[in-house]
Every structure is written in structure tokens, then in C-alpha cells.
Design a protein around this motif. Sequence first.
Motif, mmCIF file in Angstrom:
data_model
loop_
_atom_site.group_PDB
_atom_site.id
_atom_site.type_symbol
_atom_site.label_atom_id
_atom_site.label_comp_id
_atom_site.label_asym_id
_atom_site.label_seq_id
_atom_site.Cartn_x
_atom_site.Cartn_y
_atom_site.Cartn_z
ATOM 1 N N PRO A 1 4.146 3.100 6.833
ATOM 2 C CA PRO A 1 3.074 3.441 5.908
ATOM 3 C C PRO A 1 3.559 4.232 4.696
ATOM 4 O O PRO A 1 4.679 4.734 4.672
ATOM 5 N N ALA A 2 2.686 4.352 3.718
ATOM 6 C CA ALA A 2 2.942 5.223 2.574
ATOM 7 C C ALA A 2 3.060 6.650 3.094
ATOM 8 O O ALA A 2 2.564 6.973 4.174
ATOM 9 N N ARG A 3 3.712 7.518 2.367
ATOM 10 C CA ARG A 3 3.764 8.914 2.801
ATOM 11 C C ARG A 3 3.573 9.839 1.616
ATOM 12 O O ARG A 3 3.938 9.512 0.484
ATOM 13 N N PRO A 4 2.992 11.008 1.893
ATOM 14 C CA PRO A 4 2.733 11.966 0.820
ATOM 15 C C PRO A 4 4.039 12.479 0.217
ATOM 16 O O PRO A 4 5.106 12.323 0.823
ATOM 17 N N ALA A 5 3.937 13.128 -0.933
ATOM 18 C CA ALA A 5 5.097 13.811 -1.506
ATOM 19 C C ALA A 5 5.579 14.864 -0.508
ATOM 20 O O ALA A 5 4.841 15.274 0.389
ATOM 21 N N ALA B 1 0.822 -1.208 0.000
ATOM 22 C CA ALA B 1 0.000 0.000 0.000
ATOM 23 C C ALA B 1 0.862 1.266 0.000
ATOM 24 O O ALA B 1 0.593 2.228 0.707
ATOM 25 N N GLY B 2 1.913 1.261 -0.794
ATOM 26 C CA GLY B 2 2.754 2.447 -0.916
ATOM 27 C C GLY B 2 3.815 2.558 0.161
ATOM 28 O O GLY B 2 4.674 3.434 0.116
ATOM 29 N N GLY B 3 3.776 1.663 1.148
ATOM 30 C CA GLY B 3 4.802 1.656 2.195
ATOM 31 C C GLY B 3 5.541 0.328 2.178
ATOM 32 O O GLY B 3 5.605 -0.340 1.150
#
Lengths: 158, 293
Positions: free
Chosen positions: B168-172, B62-64
Motif C-alpha cells: 500500500p501507499a505509506r505516509p511521509a 494508489a500510491g503503492g
Amino acid sequence: MKSLHISTTINGDPVEFICDPDEPLLDVLRNRLHLTGAKEGCGTGDCGACSVTLNGRLVCSCLVLGAEAQRAEITTIEGMAEGDQLHPLQRAFIDGAAFQCGVCTPGILVAAKALLEKNPSPTDEEVRYWLAGNLCRCTGYDKIIAAVQVAAAEMRSA
Amino acid sequence: MRYMTAQSASAAAMALAEEPGKSRVLAGGTDLLVQMKAGNLTVDLVVDIKHIPGIRDIVPEAGGFRIGAAVANAELREHAGVCQQWPGVIEAAGLIGSTQVQGRSTIAGNLCNGSPAADSVPALVAADAVVRVAGPDGTHDVPVLDIPAGPGKTTLNKAQIVTSILLPARPARSGDAYLRFIPRTEMDIAVASAAVNLTLDATGTVTAARVALGAVAPKVVLVEAAAKAIIGTKLEDAALSALAQACEAACNPIDDKRGTIAFRTSTAGVLARRAAKIAYDRAQGSANAGASK
Ligand SMILES: Cc1cc2nc3c(=O)[nH]c(=O)nc-3n(C[C@H](O)[C@H](O)[C@H](O)COP(=O)(O)OP(=O)(O)OC[C@H]3O[C@@H](n4cnc5c(N)ncnc54)[C@H](O)[C@@H]3O)c2cc1C
Ligand code: FES
Ligand code: FES
């Protein structure tokens, strides 16, 4: 305590031994297999005199259980020379007088070999950080760093 | 003592639950075996979790990244994806002991050992990492902040094991950083430490932040007031001073020969300030790196 029967590989050779479940790998190597190159300086992970590799990773054998060696690959200082042919690090340590009492030396050689396999041309600072877990009470470290660099240069040109 | 290797998380949980005496999970052993050798811990059953399938893997999710509980810190530091996304977590994990200790130790073990000075824990809290816990009743996910309970204590029961930790995923435009103070340059236990994780908008204003401190209280502290102090700012001096003050106010440290209460408290503020600046620079760098791709 029920003894365990362990099958492992040490310096490329298949080895079997019996050990207690709470027996450190260092004690197995030294007392059961008579591979006394690895030393017990502290027994608590601080000095690095017991350094070996376990499945390719440098570790303190005082903080590994003998039981964990099951089906693993271990290398010790005894596997470093090829017959009578010393490893470049071993020669550089002798030629550069990079030890006095020698208690730290097997661990430092094993650790330095692991470094040079990963990084064939380390800076002095990288050597010092990599060996920060290998304590030497005699040399003051300068000759150790110099010897590692001599061996590294020789290995690069080989 | 008995030693067993568990072939699944549920088998490990079952064995731990059924042991009438004292049982312990064995990951890298760099805390456990030291405690057993010191003689202050007698264990009846040791369950080695390193042979559980998948427990040594790092998997994108999931992006992380999901980091298996038995991934050694040396392996973690060699993972380019995690290094790029979570440099602060990597620098914290990289501070744990020597090369030899790195070859064995895990972040899950660092967390489960329950030391208030554990280096990776503030960075994981700042990252809002999620811990996957398996027990006899199945598996559930817990925020990392909920695991530590005090010196040497966690909220896990004797049959629960951590199987992985999700970064976790993180924003730009996000960055994180971890700093600790030790009296030497290597191989020592933190006297105070700080982790900062933040996200910027396109103008360089902080839009989200998490600040966590180590070694200044019985367990890791998430300092929400410190995060508030920098959200909406570009880390101007006033914002950084407010951040440091909020951190100092959150400290409740021990007093010993390695650091007095006053020293640990003011050091935590200074470290948080510096970590915030590093995280900020990394967030801007990650924006540039993203733009150039
Ligand atoms: C020389 C030396 C230097 C050190 N330096 C540092 C340092 O600078 N900073 C620092 O923070 N720490 C340091 N440590 C402490 C230690 O290395 C770390 O805490 C390490 O991360 C522990 O991980 P491990 O996998 O070895 O844990 P283990 O020793 O295997 O386990 C630690 C504890 O957690 C439990 N546990 C482990 N994994 C799980 C799991 N998945 N689920 C449930 N319970 C579990 C064990 O039962 C045990 O109680 C040092 C240790 C040594 C020997
Ligand atoms: S004997 Fe193992 S580190 Fe000292
Ligand atoms: S030569 Fe004596 S400890 Fe290093």
C-alpha cells in the motif's frame, strides 16, 4: 505420462525436444540434448552446479521443468566459448587453477558471467555473495574469487 | 503428471477446480519442484501461471505498488520504486536463497508455500500488504495475514490462486526493516525473524507501527502489543525493552537442533529491537529525502 514437444532456443540455436511433463530441464540438457556441461550436484537448488540462464536470469536448471523452456532462451556453459576462443573467465580459471575436480566449474562460470554482465567491477564480497549458491568442495573458493577478478579486469580493459 | 500453462487467472482456477487428483500452481518452482523431487508430493496437474498476461508486472497503484504473483525476486529487487518505498520488504525478499533461487522464486510462492519461516511473509504482514485472490467465483482481496494457516497450510482452496500482492501507499516519515537469524551467513532457513514497519510525526515520535515475527510459531505472528509498546515513543530504551518483551511473549516456537525454544524466543526479541531501530532510521531518512526534493 504424455510426452511434450518443446521448441526453445539454446545458446542462440533453435532446438526441439520431447520430454516428460515432470522432467527437469537439467535432465533434458544432459540426457536428451547431450549438453553435459551442467552437472547435477544435488538436484534441489542448493549447489548451483546445474546453473544456466533462462531468459537472461541465472537459475538452477534442476529446478526448472523442461516444459518451461517452451519459447524461452537458454544459455549453458557450452555457449560460453566462441569456437576455439575461450571466454576470459574460462582462461582465468585455467591460468589461476581455480578448480580441481571441476564438477562445480561450469555452474560457477555461467554464474560469474551473469555477474560481470550486471556488475563489471564487483568487490570480492559481491563476488562471494553472488556465488553463494555455487558450492565447491575442492578449492576453498579463494582461487575462484581471484580468477573472477582477473577476468573482470581483463574484460574491463578490453 | 500433466503440465499446463494457463492464459488467464480464470482458466487457471477452472483447471485447478476440475482436476479430480492433486493439483498445484507453479510459479518459480523453488519449493514445489523440490517437494515433488523429494517424493513426498505426487501431483497430477501442474498449472504454470507465468504466462497469464500482467502476472509478471509491477504496477504503481494508489500510491503503492501492485506486484504480480509471478514477478521473480531478482526482478522485484531491481525495481527502484519498490526499493525506495518498502526497503524492508525488499531486504526480506532478497534473503530468499541464492542468486539462482532469486532468479525464479516469488513472494507469492513464498506466502502460498506456507512455511512458518518464509522470509518475505513477516515483512509483508508488517507492511499490511493485500493479497488479490482469483477463484472460480471471481476475485477478492485479503489481508496477507489471513493467508497462512499453519506449517505447509494456507486458507486458499485448491482452485484459488494469488494473482498479485499490493504494497500500500505509506505516509511521509515511514520506514520498514526485516532481520532474520540463521546459523550461517547465507543460504539457510530462519531460526527466528522480525519485521517492523513504522511511521513518525515531525518530532520523531512513532505514530503507527506493525511488528511481525517469523519462525517462532506455526505461522507468522502480528504482535499488536509490541506495536503498542513503541507507539507514542521515540524508541527510548524502555520502549525498546517493552517491544522485545511483547515479542517474546508472543513466541510459541518449535524446539530443534537449530534453535531451542529459549533461544528462538529471546532472538526474536533482539531482532525486533534491532529492526525497529533500522526502520526508525529509515523513516527519518525518508523524511530528509522528501525534504531535500
Ligand atoms: C536453495 C534454496 C534456498 C531457499 N532459501 C530460502 C530462504 O532463505 N528463505 C525462504 O523463505 N525460502 C527459501 N527457499 C524456499 C523458496 O525459494 C521460497 O519459498 C520461494 O519464495 C517460493 O517461491 P516460488 O515462486 O518458487 O514458489 P513455487 O515453488 O512455485 O510454489 C510454492 C507453493 O506455493 C504455491 N503457489 C505458488 N504461487 C502461487 C499462487 N500465485 N497462487 C496460489 N498458490 C501458489 C505452489 O503451488 C506451491 O505449493 C529456498 C529454496 C531453495 C531451493
Ligand atoms: S543440481 Fe541444481 S542446484 Fe544442485
Ligand atoms: S573443483 Fe571440485 S567442486 Fe569445485
